[in-house]
Motif scaffolding. Sequence first.
Motif, short mmCIF file in Angstrom:
data_model
loop_
_atom_site.label_atom_id
_atom_site.label_comp_id
_atom_site.label_asym_id
_atom_site.label_seq_id
_atom_site.Cartn_x
_atom_site.Cartn_y
_atom_site.Cartn_z
N ALA A 44 0.82 -1.21 0.00
CA ALA A 44 0.00 0.00 0.00
C ALA A 44 0.85 1.26 0.00
CB ALA A 44 -0.93 0.00 1.22
N LEU A 45 2.12 1.15 0.36
CA LEU A 45 2.97 2.34 0.48
C LEU A 45 3.61 2.76 -0.82
CD1 LEU A 45 4.86 1.73 3.86
CD2 LEU A 45 3.03 3.37 3.40
N ASP A 46 3.91 1.81 -1.72
CA ASP A 46 4.70 2.16 -2.90
C ASP A 46 4.23 1.35 -4.11
OD1 ASP A 46 6.56 2.93 -4.74
OD2 ASP A 46 8.31 2.53 -3.48
N PRO A 47 3.57 2.00 -5.09
CA PRO A 47 3.08 1.28 -6.28
C PRO A 47 4.13 1.16 -7.39
CG PRO A 47 2.34 3.55 -6.35
CD PRO A 47 3.12 3.40 -5.07
N GLU A 48 5.36 1.61 -7.16
CA GLU A 48 6.40 1.57 -8.19
C GLU A 48 6.62 0.13 -8.66
OE1 GLU A 48 9.24 3.41 -10.66
OE2 GLU A 48 7.75 4.28 -9.30
N PRO A 49 6.59 -0.13 -9.97
CA PRO A 49 6.72 -1.51 -10.49
C PRO A 49 8.17 -2.00 -10.47
CG PRO A 49 6.50 0.03 -12.31
CD PRO A 49 6.34 0.84 -11.06
N THR A 50 8.63 -2.37 -9.31
CA THR A 50 10.00 -2.83 -9.13
C THR A 50 10.03 -4.35 -8.95
OG1 THR A 50 9.82 -2.56 -6.75
CG2 THR A 50 10.64 -0.67 -8.01
N GLU A 51 11.24 -4.92 -8.95
CA GLU A 51 11.38 -6.35 -8.69
C GLU A 51 10.87 -6.69 -7.29
OE1 GLU A 51 15.19 -8.05 -9.36
OE2 GLU A 51 15.42 -7.19 -11.37
N ALA A 52 11.14 -5.81 -6.34
CA ALA A 52 10.68 -6.06 -4.96
C ALA A 52 9.16 -6.11 -4.90
CB ALA A 52 11.23 -4.99 -4.02
N ARG A 53 8.51 -5.20 -5.64
CA ARG A 53 7.04 -5.21 -5.63
C ARG A 53 6.50 -6.47 -6.32
NH1 ARG A 53 2.72 -2.08 -4.63
NH2 ARG A 53 0.85 -2.50 -5.86
N ALA A 54 7.14 -6.88 -7.42
CA ALA A 54 6.69 -8.09 -8.11
C ALA A 54 6.76 -9.30 -7.18
CB ALA A 54 7.54 -8.33 -9.36
N LYS A 55 7.84 -9.40 -6.44
CA LYS A 55 7.97 -10.52 -5.53
C LYS A 55 6.91 -10.46 -4.44
CE LYS A 55 11.44 -13.11 -2.95
NZ LYS A 55 12.89 -13.26 -2.64
N ALA A 56 6.70 -9.27 -3.89
CA ALA A 56 5.69 -9.11 -2.85
C ALA A 56 4.30 -9.48 -3.37
CB ALA A 56 5.70 -7.68 -2.32
N LEU A 57 4.04 -9.18 -4.65
CA LEU A 57 2.73 -9.49 -5.23
C LEU A 57 2.51 -11.00 -5.35
CD1 LEU A 57 2.50 -6.72 -7.96
CD2 LEU A 57 0.91 -7.03 -6.05
N TRP A 58 3.52 -11.73 -5.88
CA TRP A 58 3.27 -13.17 -6.03
C TRP A 58 3.23 -13.87 -4.68
CZ3 TRP A 58 6.31 -16.97 -4.21
CH2 TRP A 58 7.70 -16.82 -4.15
N VAL A 59 4.02 -13.38 -3.72
CA VAL A 59 3.96 -13.97 -2.39
C VAL A 59 2.60 -13.71 -1.75
CG1 VAL A 59 4.94 -13.96 -0.07
CG2 VAL A 59 6.46 -13.86 -2.05
N THR A 60 2.09 -12.49 -1.91
CA THR A 60 0.76 -12.17 -1.39
C THR A 60 -0.30 -13.05 -2.03
OG1 THR A 60 1.34 -9.88 -0.90
CG2 THR A 60 -0.99 -10.36 -1.22
N GLY A 61 -0.23 -13.18 -3.37
CA GLY A 61 -1.19 -14.03 -4.06
C GLY A 61 -1.11 -15.47 -3.62
N TYR A 62 0.09 -15.95 -3.40
CA TYR A 62 0.29 -17.32 -2.94
C TYR A 62 -0.35 -17.53 -1.58
CZ TYR A 62 3.15 -21.42 -1.54
OH TYR A 62 3.59 -22.64 -1.12
N MET A 63 -0.05 -16.64 -0.63
CA MET A 63 -0.58 -16.81 0.72
C MET A 63 -2.10 -16.62 0.77
SD MET A 63 2.37 -15.39 3.28
CE MET A 63 2.24 -13.69 2.78
N ALA A 64 -2.59 -15.67 0.00
CA ALA A 64 -4.04 -15.48 -0.05
C ALA A 64 -4.73 -16.72 -0.61
CB ALA A 64 -4.38 -14.25 -0.89
N THR A 65 -4.10 -17.36 -1.58
CA THR A 65 -4.64 -18.60 -2.14
C THR A 65 -4.73 -19.68 -1.07
OG1 THR A 65 -3.77 -18.12 -4.34
CG2 THR A 65 -4.28 -20.41 -3.86
N LEU A 66 -3.65 -19.84 -0.30
CA LEU A 66 -3.64 -20.87 0.73
C LEU A 66 -4.68 -20.59 1.82
CD1 LEU A 66 0.21 -21.41 1.15
CD2 LEU A 66 -1.41 -22.77 -0.16
N GLN A 67 -5.03 -19.34 1.99
CA GLN A 67 -6.08 -18.98 2.95
C GLN A 67 -7.48 -19.08 2.35
OE1 GLN A 67 -4.47 -15.06 4.01
NE2 GLN A 67 -4.19 -15.82 6.09
N GLY A 68 -7.55 -19.41 1.06
CA GLY A 68 -8.85 -19.50 0.40
C GLY A 68 -9.40 -18.16 -0.01
N ASP A 69 -8.56 -17.13 -0.02
CA ASP A 69 -8.99 -15.77 -0.35
C ASP A 69 -8.67 -15.47 -1.81
OD1 ASP A 69 -9.73 -13.14 -0.39
OD2 ASP A 69 -8.17 -12.43 1.00
N LEU A 70 -9.41 -16.09 -2.71
CA LEU A 70 -9.13 -15.91 -4.14
C LEU A 70 -9.48 -14.50 -4.62
CD1 LEU A 70 -10.27 -19.31 -5.68
CD2 LEU A 70 -8.00 -18.59 -4.95
#
Length: 732
Positions: free
Chosen positions: A448-474
Amino acid sequence: MSSESAASGRQDAEPGPQPAKAVRLPAEVSSFIGRREELATLARLLVRSRLVTVTGPGGVGKSRLALRAAAEADGGFPDGVRLVEVAAVQEPMLLGHAVLEALRLTDSTARPPLDVLVEQLADRELLIVLDGCEHLVEACAELVDTLLRAAPGLRVLATSRESLQSAGEHLLPVAPLPVTAPAGSGPADAVALFADRAAAVLPGFELTERNAEEVALLCRRLDGIPLAVELAAGRLRALSVEQITLRLDDRFRLLTGGSRSALLRHQTLRTTIGWSHELCTLQERLLWARLSVFAGSFDLEAAQYVCAGDGIDAEEMLDLIGELVGKSVVMREESGFGVRFRMLDTLREYGGHWLRSTGEDHRLRRRHRDWYLGVATWGEVEWFGPRQAETAERTRLAHPNLRAALEFCLAEPGEEQIALLMAGTLWFYWVGSGHLGEGRHWLDRALALDPEPTEARAKALWVTGYMATLQGDLARARPALEECRRQALDTGDDRALAYAVHRQGCAALIGDEPARAAELFEEALWHYNTIGELNSNVLMAMFELGIAYLFQGEAETGQRWLERVREICEEHGEQWAYAYGLYAMAYSKWLDGEVRPARAHARECVRLNHLFRDLLGIVLAMDVLALLETEGPDADLLEARVLQGAAHRIWQAVGTPFFGSRTFNGPYRECEARARAGLTEQEFTEAFELGAALDLEAAVSRALGGDGRPGPQGTDGLPGPRPVRPSQVPAR
């Protein structure tokens, strides 16, 4: 000294009261709470040792413990027990006089008081309590050494924030009171102390279901330090328990007062801690301040990296920390990785005030962040290989400091990318050690703090998507993964693209689209192969592809992928992805009607995931084990239902049961239908409730045969499960 010379010495002394059979100890004016084990240990030490020193930080209750132990030991000393309040003596030269006064001995000669004490105590059987020695530790050590050599019937019980370092000294370190208690054993000692003192200032106060949790939280925030707990209870005259807790961020201002008859150093928390501070050298004070940036425990290497420089050489760190341990400012504790250190939060906060006053706060917190970013980065590297369990434990020990480092990044302008990188890099810990909810917390804040399309943000996005999936939060997972995929395509980030597609496959799999999931996993594995990626995530993609084929009824293809996972895991010593592969193999064996190997695979899956504290892996295998209990001539429908109840409780700590997936829910539904058909309604319900009452340790023990059922056997070269800590498991 001979008996003749001793007698001659006594003739020179003025007549006065001799040490009589009397306990010269102050009467207790409030109830004594807890410390049963410490009292028993102290009693044993006083029998076999002539010098025992009770050590611990300020306000921890050293004096109260020593006085209670001395009173209980009175029967073993014909000449009684006497108290010397060393804390009230400021000059080393006056120590001997204070002891003479406490013993009711008088001497008007010009001889040194120590000589008089030697003569008077030579044939006495006496216990002397020296209370509060830390500021005169050398003088006390000299006094004790001399008296113990001259008086064989003398024993000394001292209290001090550091050891006297005298010959024959036995130490009893005293920790704060426990703030949690075993289930069914009543309130923890710290909570009981608060309730007792609260009732004294607020008649009618008592622990209830309504306030017990808030009182326990308050005691935890106070580290269980008895002085702090008592001072907090005194504040109930004007504040509620909740209000006291809210004001603890400035605990040194809040926790003042106390008994007017108490020593000044015990009347406020600030002066109690300040007393220890004054006893430290300038370098020790500086290190105390710098160590305040650590949360939880830390090791010597971390302290050297973060705190050395500008007045403290790295080579001096070991000795300086040793001195702070000796003064009870820093606590020493053993771990599986050697000695670690920690400060109580109260002492840490005091050091933090001094650190801010030096202007070094920001620099030290940045260095602290840098060290723990390194811990996270190295942990991710080490996660793929034979040291996974060790990596999980090391990261668990660092967890409080990782939180502090993340909080620094999120609060400090310009550090947002580091926050994204660090939170994303810790995916292995969030996922592999049962911290999905916390991982989501840090990642959501950082994203939520930085929308800049960096490698760090890309990694944070797939990790977030992965964990949300495991929680059933599609609903959260799919947008995050799609954003990651689009950004990867726009920026040419092939690695992020591979991970985004992989995790989109996971979302499709739990979304009951196994065919679509298989396509995405195949694509992800192609990308991984192209960039030369091989790690636990890649193995999980293979496992998930195998599961997708099993769910489509293509068992042979699915089993080939699972066998591939197994081969690579064995080659590299990987256990975490292997455990998930075992879950899939158990499911596959069940489909083939092979109950015995299916059970062995599922139990081994539980055991391995329990090593990592991976709740998701545990609960998936436990649901398969429940289903297997309904199979064959020895089917045990009651046990199946107990395991379902235990699994249900674990799912509540993971997220949506079975990710909200009909496919993953299949084994549970099948087991439930079989149990309902074969049990009465009462049996069906009571067995489930019995399982739901089991805590994690008991549930795992039950799944591994810990209730007396035959234990699991190794299968296909797998080792049998190692022992799990015994739990009280209700009999069936």
